[in-house]
Design an enzyme around this catalytic site. Structure first.
Site, PDB file in Angstrom:
ATOM      1  CD  GLU A 147      42.135  -6.657  17.685  1.00  9.01           C
ATOM      2  OE1 GLU A 147      42.969  -6.026  16.743  1.00  9.01           O
ATOM      3  OE2 GLU A 147      41.403  -7.328  17.311  1.00  9.01           O
ATOM      4  CE  LYS A 199      37.388  -2.921  22.444  1.00 12.60           C
ATOM      5  NZ  LYS A 199      38.065  -3.855  21.991  1.00 12.60           N
ATOM      6  CB  CYS A 258      37.636  -5.093  27.592  1.00 10.33           C
ATOM      7  SG  CYS A 258      39.289  -4.954  27.113  1.00 10.33           S
TER       8      CYS A 258
HETATM    9  C1  UDX Z   1      44.205  -3.908  27.251  1.00 10.31           C
HETATM   10  C2  UDX Z   1      42.835  -3.444  26.303  1.00 10.31           C
HETATM   11  O1  UDX Z   1      42.861  -4.475  25.326  1.00 10.31           O
HETATM   12  C3  UDX Z   1      43.075  -2.208  25.806  1.00 10.31           C
HETATM   13  O2  UDX Z   1      42.115  -1.966  24.871  1.00 10.31           O
HETATM   14  C4  UDX Z   1      42.752  -1.338  26.842  1.00 10.31           C
HETATM   15  O3  UDX Z   1      42.743  -0.142  26.516  1.00 10.31           O
HETATM   16  C5  UDX Z   1      43.724  -1.535  27.946  1.00 10.31           C
HETATM   17  O4  UDX Z   1      44.072  -2.944  28.272  1.00 10.31           O
HETATM   18  P1  UDX Z   1      46.545  -4.867  26.956  1.00 10.31           P
HETATM   19  O5  UDX Z   1      47.126  -5.138  25.878  1.00 10.31           O
HETATM   20  O6  UDX Z   1      45.553  -6.039  27.289  1.00 10.31           O
HETATM   21  O7  UDX Z   1      45.381  -3.703  26.694  1.00 10.31           O
HETATM   22  O8  UDX Z   1      47.042  -4.267  28.225  1.00 10.31           O
HETATM   23  P2  UDX Z   1      48.603  -4.908  28.788  1.00 10.31           P
HETATM   24  O9  UDX Z   1      48.623  -6.385  28.705  1.00 10.31           O
HETATM   25  O10 UDX Z   1      48.371  -4.347  30.091  1.00 10.31           O
HETATM   26  O11 UDX Z   1      49.675  -4.252  27.880  1.00 10.31           O
HETATM   27  C6  UDX Z   1      50.044  -2.667  27.943  1.00 10.31           C
HETATM   28  C7  UDX Z   1      51.471  -2.550  27.722  1.00 10.31           C
HETATM   29  O12 UDX Z   1      51.912  -1.318  27.374  1.00 10.31           O
HETATM   30  C8  UDX Z   1      52.247  -3.130  28.996  1.00 10.31           C
HETATM   31  O13 UDX Z   1      53.088  -4.233  28.646  1.00 10.31           O
HETATM   32  C9  UDX Z   1      52.790  -1.717  29.355  1.00 10.31           C
HETATM   33  O14 UDX Z   1      54.185  -2.133  29.998  1.00 10.31           O
HETATM   34  C10 UDX Z   1      53.027  -1.069  28.087  1.00 10.31           C
HETATM   35  N1  UDX Z   1      53.153   0.385  28.106  1.00 10.31           N
HETATM   36  C11 UDX Z   1      52.272   1.005  28.927  1.00 10.31           C
HETATM   37  C12 UDX Z   1      54.182   0.998  27.470  1.00 10.31           C
HETATM   38  O15 UDX Z   1      55.077   0.480  26.872  1.00 10.31           O
HETATM   39  N2  UDX Z   1      54.548   2.301  27.632  1.00 10.31           N
HETATM   40  C13 UDX Z   1      53.583   3.157  28.332  1.00 10.31           C
HETATM   41  O16 UDX Z   1      53.654   4.247  28.551  1.00 10.31           O
HETATM   42  C14 UDX Z   1      52.503   2.398  29.357  1.00 10.31           C
HETATM   43  C1  UDX Z   2      36.159  -8.981  25.232  1.00  8.31           C
HETATM   44  C2  UDX Z   2      35.146  -8.782  24.147  1.00  8.31           C
HETATM   45  O1  UDX Z   2      34.584 -10.068  23.635  1.00  8.31           O
HETATM   46  C3  UDX Z   2      36.284  -8.544  22.644  1.00  8.31           C
HETATM   47  O2  UDX Z   2      35.621  -8.259  21.642  1.00  8.31           O
HETATM   48  C4  UDX Z   2      37.124  -7.275  23.290  1.00  8.31           C
HETATM   49  O3  UDX Z   2      37.989  -7.013  22.453  1.00  8.31           O
HETATM   50  C5  UDX Z   2      37.790  -7.459  24.569  1.00  8.31           C
HETATM   51  O4  UDX Z   2      36.709  -7.801  25.673  1.00  8.31           O
HETATM   52  P1  UDX Z   2      37.546 -10.748  26.623  1.00  8.31           P
HETATM   53  O5  UDX Z   2      37.271 -10.026  27.961  1.00  8.31           O
HETATM   54  O6  UDX Z   2      38.886 -11.070  26.339  1.00  8.31           O
HETATM   55  O7  UDX Z   2      36.987 -10.255  25.330  1.00  8.31           O
HETATM   56  O8  UDX Z   2      36.692 -12.028  26.700  1.00  8.31           O
HETATM   57  P2  UDX Z   2      34.992 -12.467  26.420  1.00  8.31           P
HETATM   58  O9  UDX Z   2      35.065 -13.763  25.916  1.00  8.31           O
HETATM   59  O10 UDX Z   2      34.303 -11.331  25.732  1.00  8.31           O
HETATM   60  O11 UDX Z   2      34.791 -12.773  28.006  1.00  8.31           O
HETATM   61  C6  UDX Z   2      34.487 -11.721  29.075  1.00  8.31           C
HETATM   62  C7  UDX Z   2      33.958 -12.205  30.195  1.00  8.31           C
HETATM   63  O12 UDX Z   2      32.726 -12.662  29.952  1.00  8.31           O
HETATM   64  C8  UDX Z   2      34.714 -13.525  30.661  1.00  8.31           C
HETATM   65  O13 UDX Z   2      34.941 -13.328  32.302  1.00  8.31           O
HETATM   66  C9  UDX Z   2      33.734 -14.550  30.370  1.00  8.31           C
HETATM   67  O14 UDX Z   2      33.927 -15.680  31.219  1.00  8.31           O
HETATM   68  C10 UDX Z   2      32.251 -13.942  30.678  1.00  8.31           C
HETATM   69  N1  UDX Z   2      31.275 -14.552  29.813  1.00  8.31           N
HETATM   70  C11 UDX Z   2      31.464 -14.521  28.387  1.00  8.31           C
HETATM   71  C12 UDX Z   2      30.336 -15.101  30.514  1.00  8.31           C
HETATM   72  O15 UDX Z   2      30.051 -14.999  31.678  1.00  8.31           O
HETATM   73  N2  UDX Z   2      29.340 -15.697  29.593  1.00  8.31           N
HETATM   74  C13 UDX Z   2      29.300 -15.632  28.178  1.00  8.31           C
HETATM   75  O16 UDX Z   2      28.534 -16.053  27.714  1.00  8.31           O
HETATM   76  C14 UDX Z   2      30.417 -15.051  27.649  1.00  8.31           C
END
Ligand code: UDX
Ligand code: UDX
Length: 464
Positions: free
Chosen positions: A162, A222, A278
């Site tokens: 994603e 990714k 991430c």
């Molecule tokens: C992010 C990133 O986008 C992903 O690519 C990365 O690998 C992990 O962090 P995100 O959706 O932001 O994923 O994570 P989070 O908001 O922590 O959601 C994960 C969910 O999975 C939680 O709600 C947690 O409770 C759930 N979970 C975790 C399960 O349902 N089963 C499990 O065994 C572990």
């Molecule tokens: C990132 C990737 O952009 C997205 O494609 C991936 O799926 C998940 O990780 P995210 O972490 O949600 O997304 O936000 P992003 O907009 O990338 O910003 C990441 C961090 O960099 C933030 O703290 C942001 O403030 C900082 N940032 C971003 C800067 O300091 N300067 C910039 O010019 C851009």
């Protein structure tokens, strides 16, 4: 193969919004999102859409449209797995905090648990989609577990990373630059699985924007995308320090280089350092993979992106301390923002946490205002660092629900997140009620320096 039923394990920042959009665009597919965390599911089912567990502009409308029609949130994991033809794994993969690869490698514990559960429950063929960001070759491990512990049914593994960014997730999902699907195109079952997932996205994404690759390329793309993006931020941040000592202006430099179409203007915004779930995790993961393959130069190259980010956060905190006459004990510093970027309530790896920690080491009182982050979350973030006791964290960090109260009587203001509302505050009123000299440290360069200096503030931006 036409998919009629999908299950997604993990109702987080990725699973929740992604499945909401898949359900919205495919009304004929039943999409069930499950999570071990029962409270999260209760929150996703809340009738009051302002109480969804994650804040993401526009998410409420999509949930309102699809929830109860073909989008469901549930804690019945086995039932959802059993019913689904396609299962997305969207659980978190934090950096390991123990054992081999501690502090670097991705902890695949939850992913493996998901694979084992799918294997146990499945009595019909399934397509398993890696949505979580995973180290290269994780699919192989998942395939192994499924094949060796399953009930003899066929599992096809796809990688479908994603690329949404928080704060703009709904737009990123609605009009993605590309959708990436990695699969095994050397077998007919593999091709069928790839095609089934392509069809789901093709409901709203032009086919030319749906890329198919082999599984390893997809997994590595990714990590690479995040590493490149983070590297741009560290690159511009590194030069901000050079600007500060030479008198060059990083905003001007960023504009000048960004107009070169080969470089491009995005991700050149200087900051107090990147955060989010991430960037750091994925680069550490890349570094660990390179190291374990003996590619030390590759590992060192990417590790520097993290080191520069740490430096940028520390440098910001040090600048505050030094400017306030190297003594901030008992002084109040108002923080505007705690989230890692605007338009999200996510605080994972936010620079604000690290800057606050450094200032609290010097016994400053931090009063924080963030439009979307709760006081409970801020305390959790600090406690997670394990720097001091919970009661000390409560003593030094005070969350404010009103920005003006946060800044009343403060010795300095530090902007940690670029929330739009900060720009339209009544800065004259704020100046009047602060200690003098009134300092502003703008960690995002979002405020108007000229206006603030005319009012009387001493303004310190990043790199100019
Ligand atoms: C992010 C990133 O986008 C992903 O690519 C990365 O690998 C992990 O962090 P995100 O959706 O932001 O994923 O994570 P989070 O908001 O922590 O959601 C994960 C969910 O999975 C939680 O709600 C947690 O409770 C759930 N979970 C975790 C399960 O349902 N089963 C499990 O065994 C572990
Ligand atoms: C990132 C990737 O952009 C997205 O494609 C991936 O799926 C998940 O990780 P995210 O972490 O949600 O997304 O936000 P992003 O907009 O990338 O910003 C990441 C961090 O960099 C933030 O703290 C942001 O403030 C900082 N940032 C971003 C800067 O300091 N300067 C910039 O010019 C851009």
């Amino acid at each position: 193969m036409k998919i009629k039923s999908i299950c997604c394990i993990g109702a987080g920042y990725v699973g929740g919004p992604t499945m909401a959009v898949i359900a919205q665009k495919n009304p004929n597919i039943k999409v069930t999102v499950v999570d071990l965390n029962a409270q999260r599911i209760v929150d996703w089912n809340n009738k009051d859409l302002s109480k969804l567990p994650i804040y993401e502009p526009g998410l409420d409308d999509v949930v309102a449209e699809a929830r109860g029609r073909n989008l469901f949130f549930s804690t019945k994991v086995d039932e959802a797995i059993d019913q689904a033809q396609m299962i997305f794994i969207s659980v978190n993969t934090p950096t390991k905090t123990y054992g081999a690869g501690k502090g670097m490698a991705a902890d695949l514990k939850y992913v493996e648990l998901c694979a084992r559960q799918i294997a146990k429950v499945a009595t019909r063929d399934k397509i398993v989609v890696e949505k979580s960001t995973l180290p290269v070759k994780t699919a192989e491990a998942i395939q192994n577990i499924l094949d060796n512990t399953g009930n003899g049914v066929d599992f096809q593994i796809l990688s479908n990373p994603e690329f949404l960014a928080e704060g703009t997730a709904m737009r990123d999902l609605a009009v993605p630059d590309r959708v990436l699907i990695g699969g095994d195109s050397t077998t007919s079952k593999g091709q069928e699985a790839i095609q089934a997932l392509v069809e789901i996205y093709a409901s709203w994404v032009p086919k030319e924007n749906i890329l198919t690759t082999n599984v390893w390329s997809s997994e590595l793309s990714k990590l690479t995308a995040n590493a490149f993006l983070a590297q741009r931020v560290s690159s511009i941040n590194s030069l901000s320090e050079l600007c500060e000592v030479t008198g060059a202006n990083i905003q001007e430099v960023a504009k000048a280089i960004g107009m070169d179409s080969r470089i491009g203007s995005k991700f050149l915004q200087v900051s107090v350092g990147f955060g989010g779930s991430c960037f750091q995790k994925d680069i550490l993961n890349l570094v660990y993979i390179a190291k374990s393959l003996g590619l030390n130069e590759v590992a060192d190259y990417w590790h520097q992106v993290i080191l520069m980010n740490n430096h940028q956060r520390e440098r910001f905190a040090k600048k505050i301390i030094k400017t306030l006459y190297s003594t901030i004990s008992g002084k109040t510093i108002a923080f505007l923002g705690w989230a890692f970027k605007k338009d999200t309530n996510d605080t994972r790896e936010s620079a604000a946490i690290y800057v606050a920690d450094s200032l609290m080491d010097e016994q400053a009182i931090i009063k924080v205002y963030d439009p979307k982050v709760t006081s409970t979350q801020m305390q959790l973030d600090l406690n997670y660092l394990n720097t001091r006791s919970e009661s000390e964290n409560i003593k030094y960090l005070k969350t404010q629900i009103d920005p003006y109260t946060a800044m009343d009587g403060a010795h300095a203001i530090a902007v940690l997140t670029e929330w739009d509302e900060f720009k339209s505050y009544d800065w004259k009123r704020i100046y009047k009620n602060m200690q003098k000299p009134a300092f502003i440290f703008d960690g995002r360069n979002v405020l108007d320096r000229q206006i603030l200096e005319n009012i009387g503030f001493i303004y310190k931006g990043i790199g100019y």
